[in-house]
Design a protein around this motif. Structure first.
Motif, PDB file in Angstrom:
ATOM      1  N   ARG A 157       0.837  -1.215   0.000  1.00  0.00           N
ATOM      2  CA  ARG A 157       0.000   0.000   0.000  1.00  0.00           C
ATOM      3  C   ARG A 157       0.862   1.252   0.000  1.00  0.00           C
ATOM      4  N   VAL A 208       2.464   1.707  -3.459  1.00  0.00           N
ATOM      5  CA  VAL A 208       1.501   2.153  -4.468  1.00  0.00           C
ATOM      6  C   VAL A 208       1.128   3.614  -4.252  1.00  0.00           C
ATOM      7  N   GLY A 228       2.090   6.211  -7.032  1.00  0.00           N
ATOM      8  CA  GLY A 228       0.947   6.859  -7.675  1.00  0.00           C
ATOM      9  C   GLY A 228       0.968   8.366  -7.491  1.00  0.00           C
ATOM     10  N   GLN A 250      -1.926  -4.114 -10.345  1.00  0.00           N
ATOM     11  CA  GLN A 250      -2.566  -3.058  -9.556  1.00  0.00           C
ATOM     12  C   GLN A 250      -1.678  -1.830  -9.442  1.00  0.00           C
ATOM     13  N   ARG A 251      -0.385  -2.035  -9.336  1.00  0.00           N
ATOM     14  CA  ARG A 251       0.508  -0.876  -9.287  1.00  0.00           C
ATOM     15  C   ARG A 251       0.469  -0.100 -10.595  1.00  0.00           C
ATOM     16  N   THR A 269      -2.770   1.880 -10.878  1.00  0.00           N
ATOM     17  CA  THR A 269      -2.754   3.082 -10.039  1.00  0.00           C
ATOM     18  C   THR A 269      -1.929   4.189 -10.679  1.00  0.00           C
ATOM     19  N   GLN A 270      -0.753   3.847 -11.178  1.00  0.00           N
ATOM     20  CA  GLN A 270       0.106   4.865 -11.767  1.00  0.00           C
ATOM     21  C   GLN A 270      -0.470   5.412 -13.068  1.00  0.00           C
TER      22      GLN A 270
END
Length: 423
Positions: free
Chosen positions: A17, A20, A24, A147-148, A151-152
């Protein structure tokens, strides 16, 4: 003995978390600065040539420093590398913001600080890419990578969307101050990371460590061949996006259409990321490389230049397919590196990937205009589409690409995530 089941979501892990959120936030700020910088250079009376030099200073410094960032990322605690870079970048961007707000800035100051910021980003980028593997158990690595990236990419879309509004509404100096603040937030996140450090090989000279990283790249034929494919892609596509695209699209439709096309491209990235959460092909690198051929759809749609609504839909569809194919490849590419490269060489391999991928982009930007003038813009767009699609399809025929399989470690019971001392 009672055991704790491995959480099924990467975001259940505190370290992931934090990673990320930090990455992000930085992506959001880094999307604001190029737009704000363009407004700042022009407001200072700079020419388009000077703007190009400022942007080139950042890009060239980024490429030149990446290899050293890879060596340091395999020698030093990666969280510390990321934190130090973020703190220094926050200070550099704060200096730029203060100079613009205070009225004492200059084009050359922006170029010099831009080069410093590029160096700082390149020093941390290999560590940042390698860090994902240290924050989640291996069975969750694919989800974590996806997921990373989601997010980015989402943060970049928002950053691009608000960049012009901020630069026009509160001024480029204050817009760049927002970027400085995002680096500060990222530094806090990286400071809070607590990951066990990997066992490292004994540090030798910088050149020796670079050589060891290069030997690791050359040990995997799929790795170095696809880095060469990326070099080819950026050599041709860099000029399409940075030079020909805005001109062709504005002439065929209008200036706003180019913004819509880039938005469709980013939506394609998001769609590819969402699809990757569910689609888990066994030969992901092979299928991702095949799908990378979809990147040729964007320049092909420009080359067709069909006016009116039908042509506009074709253009937006080509941009979307470009983003979709590139993201599906990128997820499989990132996962393949994470699963097949030893931990102690991971940052160096990522640094060679960065350099090999982007070193040709400035060359493409410089040569596209003169070459397109000789061949004709439409002809050159077709050439770019053919090279981008054909190169990907050719790379997919390599046995090492076709035969590489995804690792699927069986989920296992494990104790709660350990808290190790670290930066």
């Amino acid at each position: 003995m009672t055991t704790v089941q491995t959480p099924a979501r990467p975001l259940a892990y505190r370290n992931f978390r934090l990673l990320v959120i930090g990455a992000g936030t930085s992506s959001f700020g880094n999307s604001i600065t190029p737009v704000a910088l363009a407004f700042a250079v022009l407001a200072l009376g700079g020419s388009t040539t000077q703007l190009g030099l400022v942007v080139a200073a950042y890009a060239l410094a980024d490429v030149a420093t990446a290899l050293f960032g890879g060596v340091l990322g395999d020698r030093l605690p990666r969280a510390a590398m990321m934190q130090g870079s973020a703190i220094a970048a926050a200070a550099a961007q704060a200096l730029v913001a203060a100079s613009l707000v205070g009225g004492w800035s200059s084009v050359w100051l922006l170029g010099a600080v831009g080069a410093v910021t590029g160096c700082l980003g390149a020093l941390a980028a290999p560590s940042s890419s390698a860090m994902t593997r240290q924050t989640v158990p291996e069975p969750l690595l694919r989800k974590a990578v996806t997921q990373r990236r989601l997010t980015q990419n989402g943060a970049q879309i928002v950053g691009f969307a608000v960049a012009g509004v901020l630069a026009a509404g509160i001024g480029p100096g204050w817009a760049i101050a927002v970027d400085a603040a995002t680096f500060a937030v990222a530094a806090v996140c990286y400071h809070l990371l607590r990951v066990p450090e990997p066992v490292r090989e004994r540090a030798e000279s910088m050149l020796h460590d670079l050589g060891a990283g290069l030997r690791e790249v050359l040990r995997h034929s799929w790795l170095w061949m696809l880095i060469l494919q990326a070099l080819l892609y950026h050599l041709f596509y860099g000029g399409v996006q940075g030079v020909l695209g805005p001109v062709v699209v504005s002439a065929t439709w209008n200036k706003a259409t180019w913004g819509w096309a880039l938005s469709a491209l980013m939506i394609g990235f998001l769609a590819g990321g969402l699809l990757s959460l569910r689609w888990r092909p066994r030969r992901g690198l092979f299928q991702g490389t095949l799908l990378l051929a979809l990147t040729g759809c964007f320049p092909a749609a420009m080359a067709l230049g069909v006016p009116g609504t039908a042509g506009l839909l074709l253009l937006l569809g080509g941009a979307f397919l470009h983003g979709l194919g590139l993201e599906l490849f990128s997820v499989s590419w990132d996962l393949s590196i994470q699963q097949n490269v030893p931990e102690d060489k991971l940052a160096r391999v990522y640094s060679f990937d960065m350099v090999g991928s982007f070193v040709a982009r400035p060359v493409g930007l410089a040569l596209t205009g003169p070459v397109a003038a000789l061949t004709g813009t439409t002809t050159w767009l077709w050439v770019c589409a053919a090279v981008m699609a054909g190169g990907s399809l050719l790379a997919a025929t390599l046995p090492s690409v076709r035969q590489l399989h995804r690792h699927d470690p069986a989920p296992a019971d494990e104790e709660p995530e350990p808290v190790a001392s670290g930066a």
